[in-house]
Design an enzyme around this catalytic site. Structure first.
Site, PDB file in Angstrom:
ATOM      1  CG  ASP A  89      64.464 -46.224  56.504  1.00  0.00           C
ATOM      2  OD1 ASP A  89      64.139 -45.966  57.681  1.00  0.00           O
ATOM      3  OD2 ASP A  89      65.641 -46.408  56.152  1.00  0.00           O
ATOM      4  CD  GLU A 115      66.174 -40.068  55.426  1.00  0.00           C
ATOM      5  OE1 GLU A 115      66.803 -39.413  56.279  1.00  0.00           O
ATOM      6  OE2 GLU A 115      65.877 -41.279  55.587  1.00  0.00           O
ATOM      7  CD  GLU A 130      65.233 -50.808  58.261  1.00  0.00           C
ATOM      8  OE1 GLU A 130      65.741 -51.765  57.634  1.00  0.00           O
ATOM      9  OE2 GLU A 130      65.127 -50.806  59.500  1.00  0.00           O
ATOM     10  CG  HIS A 170      69.556 -49.690  65.025  1.00  0.00           C
ATOM     11  ND1 HIS A 170      68.576 -49.900  64.095  1.00  0.00           N
ATOM     12  CD2 HIS A 170      70.132 -48.517  64.700  1.00  0.00           C
ATOM     13  CE1 HIS A 170      68.549 -48.889  63.259  1.00  0.00           C
ATOM     14  NE2 HIS A 170      69.485 -48.033  63.590  1.00  0.00           N
ATOM     15  NE  ARG A 220      62.991 -56.160  62.513  1.00  0.00           N
ATOM     16  CZ  ARG A 220      62.697 -55.247  63.420  1.00  0.00           C
ATOM     17  NH1 ARG A 220      63.374 -54.128  63.470  1.00  0.00           N
ATOM     18  NH2 ARG A 220      61.730 -55.463  64.289  1.00  0.00           N
ATOM     19  CG  HIS A 256      68.605 -49.614  69.300  1.00  0.00           C
ATOM     20  ND1 HIS A 256      67.452 -50.317  69.518  1.00  0.00           N
ATOM     21  CD2 HIS A 256      68.306 -48.672  68.365  1.00  0.00           C
ATOM     22  CE1 HIS A 256      66.489 -49.839  68.731  1.00  0.00           C
ATOM     23  NE2 HIS A 256      66.985 -48.833  68.031  1.00  0.00           N
TER      24      HIS A 256
HETATM   25  C1  UD1 Z   1      63.309 -49.314  64.268  1.00  0.00           C
HETATM   26  C2  UD1 Z   1      63.134 -49.283  62.761  1.00  0.00           C
HETATM   27  C3  UD1 Z   1      64.440 -48.999  62.044  1.00  0.00           C
HETATM   28  C4  UD1 Z   1      65.096 -47.754  62.600  1.00  0.00           C
HETATM   29  C5  UD1 Z   1      65.255 -47.909  64.103  1.00  0.00           C
HETATM   30  C6  UD1 Z   1      65.823 -46.649  64.676  1.00  0.00           C
HETATM   31  C7  UD1 Z   1      61.494 -50.746  61.671  1.00  0.00           C
HETATM   32  C8  UD1 Z   1      61.204 -52.098  61.164  1.00  0.00           C
HETATM   33  N1  UD1 Z   1      62.673 -50.592  62.280  1.00  0.00           N
HETATM   34  O1  UD1 Z   1      64.081 -50.474  64.597  1.00  0.00           O
HETATM   35  O2  UD1 Z   1      64.196 -48.799  60.654  1.00  0.00           O
HETATM   36  O3  UD1 Z   1      66.357 -47.588  61.991  1.00  0.00           O
HETATM   37  O4  UD1 Z   1      63.962 -48.141  64.696  1.00  0.00           O
HETATM   38  O5  UD1 Z   1      66.280 -46.832  65.984  1.00  0.00           O
HETATM   39  O6  UD1 Z   1      60.703 -49.842  61.537  1.00  0.00           O
HETATM   40  N2  UD1 Z   1      62.468 -50.704  72.327  1.00  0.00           N
HETATM   41  C9  UD1 Z   1      62.207 -50.200  73.587  1.00  0.00           C
HETATM   42  N3  UD1 Z   1      62.089 -48.841  73.734  1.00  0.00           N
HETATM   43  C10 UD1 Z   1      62.249 -47.979  72.710  1.00  0.00           C
HETATM   44  C11 UD1 Z   1      62.539 -48.498  71.432  1.00  0.00           C
HETATM   45  C12 UD1 Z   1      62.630 -49.865  71.255  1.00  0.00           C
HETATM   46  O7  UD1 Z   1      62.075 -50.936  74.558  1.00  0.00           O
HETATM   47  O8  UD1 Z   1      62.148 -46.765  72.917  1.00  0.00           O
HETATM   48  C13 UD1 Z   1      62.559 -52.181  72.156  1.00  0.00           C
HETATM   49  C14 UD1 Z   1      61.172 -52.852  72.328  1.00  0.00           C
HETATM   50  O9  UD1 Z   1      61.349 -54.107  72.901  1.00  0.00           O
HETATM   51  C15 UD1 Z   1      60.702 -52.977  70.886  1.00  0.00           C
HETATM   52  C16 UD1 Z   1      62.021 -53.313  70.197  1.00  0.00           C
HETATM   53  O10 UD1 Z   1      62.995 -52.487  70.832  1.00  0.00           O
HETATM   54  O11 UD1 Z   1      59.720 -53.972  70.719  1.00  0.00           O
HETATM   55  C17 UD1 Z   1      62.047 -53.135  68.709  1.00  0.00           C
HETATM   56  O12 UD1 Z   1      61.608 -51.852  68.304  1.00  0.00           O
HETATM   57  P1  UD1 Z   1      61.250 -51.637  66.723  1.00  0.00           P
HETATM   58  O13 UD1 Z   1      60.839 -50.210  66.507  1.00  0.00           O
HETATM   59  O14 UD1 Z   1      60.303 -52.672  66.278  1.00  0.00           O
HETATM   60  O15 UD1 Z   1      62.609 -51.936  65.980  1.00  0.00           O
HETATM   61  P2  UD1 Z   1      64.004 -51.189  66.023  1.00  0.00           P
HETATM   62  O16 UD1 Z   1      65.057 -52.232  65.982  1.00  0.00           O
HETATM   63  O17 UD1 Z   1      64.002 -50.198  67.115  1.00  0.00           O
HETATM   64  N1  UDP Z   2      71.127 -40.842  68.434  1.00  0.00           N
HETATM   65  C1  UDP Z   2      70.780 -40.326  69.693  1.00  0.00           C
HETATM   66  N2  UDP Z   2      71.183 -41.010  70.818  1.00  0.00           N
HETATM   67  C2  UDP Z   2      71.907 -42.159  70.749  1.00  0.00           C
HETATM   68  C3  UDP Z   2      72.239 -42.693  69.470  1.00  0.00           C
HETATM   69  C4  UDP Z   2      71.828 -42.013  68.344  1.00  0.00           C
HETATM   70  O1  UDP Z   2      70.134 -39.293  69.778  1.00  0.00           O
HETATM   71  O2  UDP Z   2      72.247 -42.714  71.802  1.00  0.00           O
HETATM   72  C5  UDP Z   2      70.652 -40.133  67.226  1.00  0.00           C
HETATM   73  C6  UDP Z   2      71.682 -39.888  66.141  1.00  0.00           C
HETATM   74  O3  UDP Z   2      72.342 -38.654  66.326  1.00  0.00           O
HETATM   75  C7  UDP Z   2      70.848 -39.904  64.868  1.00  0.00           C
HETATM   76  C8  UDP Z   2      69.711 -40.841  65.195  1.00  0.00           C
HETATM   77  O4  UDP Z   2      69.688 -40.971  66.619  1.00  0.00           O
HETATM   78  O5  UDP Z   2      70.276 -38.628  64.586  1.00  0.00           O
HETATM   79  C9  UDP Z   2      69.913 -42.183  64.545  1.00  0.00           C
HETATM   80  O6  UDP Z   2      68.999 -43.111  65.036  1.00  0.00           O
HETATM   81  P1  UDP Z   2      69.154 -44.662  64.817  1.00  0.00           P
HETATM   82  O7  UDP Z   2      70.586 -45.011  64.618  1.00  0.00           O
HETATM   83  O8  UDP Z   2      68.408 -45.327  65.924  1.00  0.00           O
HETATM   84  O9  UDP Z   2      68.305 -44.930  63.492  1.00  0.00           O
HETATM   85  P2  UDP Z   2      68.654 -44.855  61.926  1.00  0.00           P
HETATM   86  O10 UDP Z   2      69.160 -43.494  61.621  1.00  0.00           O
HETATM   87  O11 UDP Z   2      69.635 -45.945  61.642  1.00  0.00           O
HETATM   88  O12 UDP Z   2      67.343 -45.153  61.274  1.00  0.00           O
END
Ligand code: UD1
Ligand code: UDP
Length: 374
Positions: free
Chosen positions: A93, A115, A129, A215, A217, A248
Site C-alpha cells: 500500500d 497483499e 495507504e 510512523h 502520517r 523511524h
Molecule cells: C512510507 C510509506 C508507508 C509505509 C512506511 C514504512 C508512503 C506514502 N508511505 O512512509 O506506507 O508504512 O514507509 O516505513 O508510501 N527517510 C530516511 N531514510 C529512510 C527512510 C525514510 O531518511 O530509509 C526519511 C526521509 O527524509 C524521507 C522521509 O523519511 O523523505 C519520508 O519517507 P517516505 O517513504 O516518504 O514516508 P514514510 O513515512 O517512510
Molecule cells: N522493522 C524492522 N526494524 C525496525 C522496526 C520494524 O525491521 O526497527 C520491521 C518489522 O518487523 C516489520 C516491518 O519492519 O516487518 C514494518 O515496517 P513499518 O512499520 O515501517 O511499515 P508498515 O508495516 O507499517 O507499512
C-alpha cells in the site's frame, strides 16, 4: 519483475524473490527498487542478500507524496519500456505500490498485487495507504489476498473470483525464515545478542520491556504528541519497566520523539534496527505498542499482545481473535491499556496467545503456483 521501495515491502517481497529465483527454468526474475526509502531499504536488502537489478534511487530527505508519486511513475515508465516484463509484481500500500501499479497499467504490463484486498474503507486512515490499495486493486490482474477476509473485500468490489488467490501473507514466510536462521545458528544468536546489548543499557533478555514503533502520517503532529506524552507518563508510573523504541527515520517522527522522550532513564530510543535483531527483540518483548501494519501481523504469531495506536485497522483478524487491541493515538487510552496489561495478569494472559491468522509460511509457494499458469 518485482518492484518495491520501502522497508516493509522489501521484507515481504524478499521470500518471494527467493522462491522465484529457485525456479530458474520457469522464471527470469528481476528486482527493481525505487528506493523510496534508502537506508531502511538497504538494511533489508543486506539482511536478505538481495542485489537489485535496477535501482531508481529516488529518496529525497523530507520528500512529500507528490515527489514520490511523480518520480516512481516516470521512473517505472522507463524501466518497463526497457525491460518489457511479462508481469509486474507490486506489494501492499505504499506510494511505490500505487505509482508502479499505475505504470504497469499505462504501459500494458499485467500487474500482480501481493497483499491485496486489505481495507478500512476510510480514505483518510491510513492516509494515503487506503487509497493506494484501492487504486492498485483497480489495475491488478492477479490479486494475492492474504486471508479469506481480504478476498471477501475484493469480491465486494466486484473483482472476479478467478482473479483472486488466498495465499497467506508473505511476512510470515519472512518471519519464519529469520526465526529459523536465528534458532539454528548459535554464532548468529550470539552476534545478535551482542549487537542488541551494545545498544540497550539494561538486561533486555531477562527484564520485561515494551517495544514501540510508530510512523503513520495521520499521527503526525498531535498524534505523535499524544503518543510521546503517554509513553512519558508510563515511564514515570512504571520506573522498573523499560521502553525500547527504534525511531523511524521520517523527520516528522524523529523531531517530536527526540524532543519529548530523549534522556528519560527507562526509555531507550535507538536507530531503526535491521530485520533480524528486530525480530529477536520482538521475540523477547512483553508488550508491543505500534501503529505499524507489518508488526500487527508478526507479533500475534509470536504470542505478543499488541496495542495498536490507530482508530481503525485493515487487519481485523487478530483484533477479532482478541490478541490485538486498537487504542488510538490517544494519551489516556495508551496509558490505561498498557497499565491494564501490566497490572492485571488475567488481561495479559488473554492477549498473549500465539496464533497465525495471517499466514502459515507458504504464501510464496501459492503465489508461484498462480504465476506458473499465466
Ligand atoms: C512510507 C510509506 C508507508 C509505509 C512506511 C514504512 C508512503 C506514502 N508511505 O512512509 O506506507 O508504512 O514507509 O516505513 O508510501 N527517510 C530516511 N531514510 C529512510 C527512510 C525514510 O531518511 O530509509 C526519511 C526521509 O527524509 C524521507 C522521509 O523519511 O523523505 C519520508 O519517507 P517516505 O517513504 O516518504 O514516508 P514514510 O513515512 O517512510
Ligand atoms: N522493522 C524492522 N526494524 C525496525 C522496526 C520494524 O525491521 O526497527 C520491521 C518489522 O518487523 C516489520 C516491518 O519492519 O516487518 C514494518 O515496517 P513499518 O512499520 O515501517 O511499515 P508498515 O508495516 O507499517 O507499512
Amino acid at each position: 519483475m518485482l518492484v518495491f521501495g520501502t522497508r516493509p515491502e522489501a521484507i515481504k517481497m524478499a521470500p518471494l524473490y527467493y522462491a522465484l529465483k529457485n525456479c530458474p527454468d520457469e522464471f527470469e526474475t528481476l528486482v527493481c527498487v525505487t528506493a523510496q526509502h534508502r537506508q531502511m531499504l538497504d538494511q533489508v536488502l543486506q539482511v536478505f542478500g538481495i542485489t537489485p537489478d535496477i535501482d531508481l534511487n529516488l529518496m529525497k530527505a523530507g520528500q512529500d507524496l507528490f515527489d514520490v508519486t511523480a518520480s516512481v511513475l516516470t521512473g517505472m515508465r522507463d524501466v518497463l519500456k526497457e525491460y518489457k516484463p511479462a508481469a509486474l509484481l507490486v506489494h501492499g500500500d505504499t506510494t511505490t505500490t500505487l505509482a508502479s501499479a499505475m505504470a504497469g497499467f499505462y504501459g500494458g504490463v499485467p500487474v500482480g498485487h501481493v497483499e491485496a484486498g486489505l481495507r478500512t474503507h476510510d480514505l483518510h486512515a491510513p492516509f494515503p495507504e487506503e487509497l493506494n490499495r484501492q487504486v492498485a486493486s483497480k489495475v491488478t490482474r492477479w490479486h494475492f489476498a492474504p486471508t479469506a477476509f481480504s478476498k471477501q473485500n475484493l469480491l465486494n468490489e466486484r473483482v472476479p473470483e478467478a482473479h483472486i488467490e488466498v495465499t497467506g501473507n508473505t511476512v510470515i514466510d519472512a518471519l519464519l525464515w529469520v526465526l529459523d536462521r536465528i534458532d539454528t545458528d548459535e554464532e548468529r544468536k550470539a552476534a545478535l545478542t551482542q549487537f542488541l546489548g551494545a545498544r540497550l543499557p539494561f538486561d533486555w533478555q531477562n527484564r520485561r520491556f515494551i517495544l514501540i514503533t510508530g510512523h503513520r502520517r495521520e499521527n503526525f503532529g498531535n498524534g505523535f504528541l499524544q503518543i510521546c506524552e503517554g509513553l512519558k507518563e508510563l515511564a514515570y508510573r512504571y520506573p522498573a519497566m523499560h521502553f525500547v523504541y527504534p525511531v523511524h527515520l521520517n523527520p516528522n517522527v524523529q523531531e517530536p520523539v527526540n524532543r519529548l522522550l530523549a534522556g528519560l532513564p527507562n526509555i531507550h530510543l535507538v536507530e531503526p534496527l535491521d530485520y533480524e535483531p528486530f525480530v529477536f527483540l520482538l521475540k523477547h518483548a512483553h508488550i508491543v505498542l505500534t501503529d505499524s501494519g507489518g508488526i500487527q501481523e508478526e507479533a500475534p504469531s509470536l504470542g505478543k499482545p499488541v496495542l495498536v495506536m490507530r482508530d481503525v485497522t485493515e487487519r481485523p483478524e487478530a483484533v477479532q481473535a482478541g490478541t490485538v487491541r486498537l487504542v488510538g493515538a490517544d494519551r489516556d487510552r495508551i496509558v490505561s491499556n498498557v497499565a491494564e496489561l501490566l497490572d492485571n495478569p488475567d488481561s495479559y494472559k488473554s492477549m498473549a496467545r500465539a496464533h497465525n491468522p495471517y499466514g502459515d509460511g507458504k504464501a510464496c509457494e501459492r503465489i508461484i503456483n498462480v504465476l506458473r499458469n499465466i
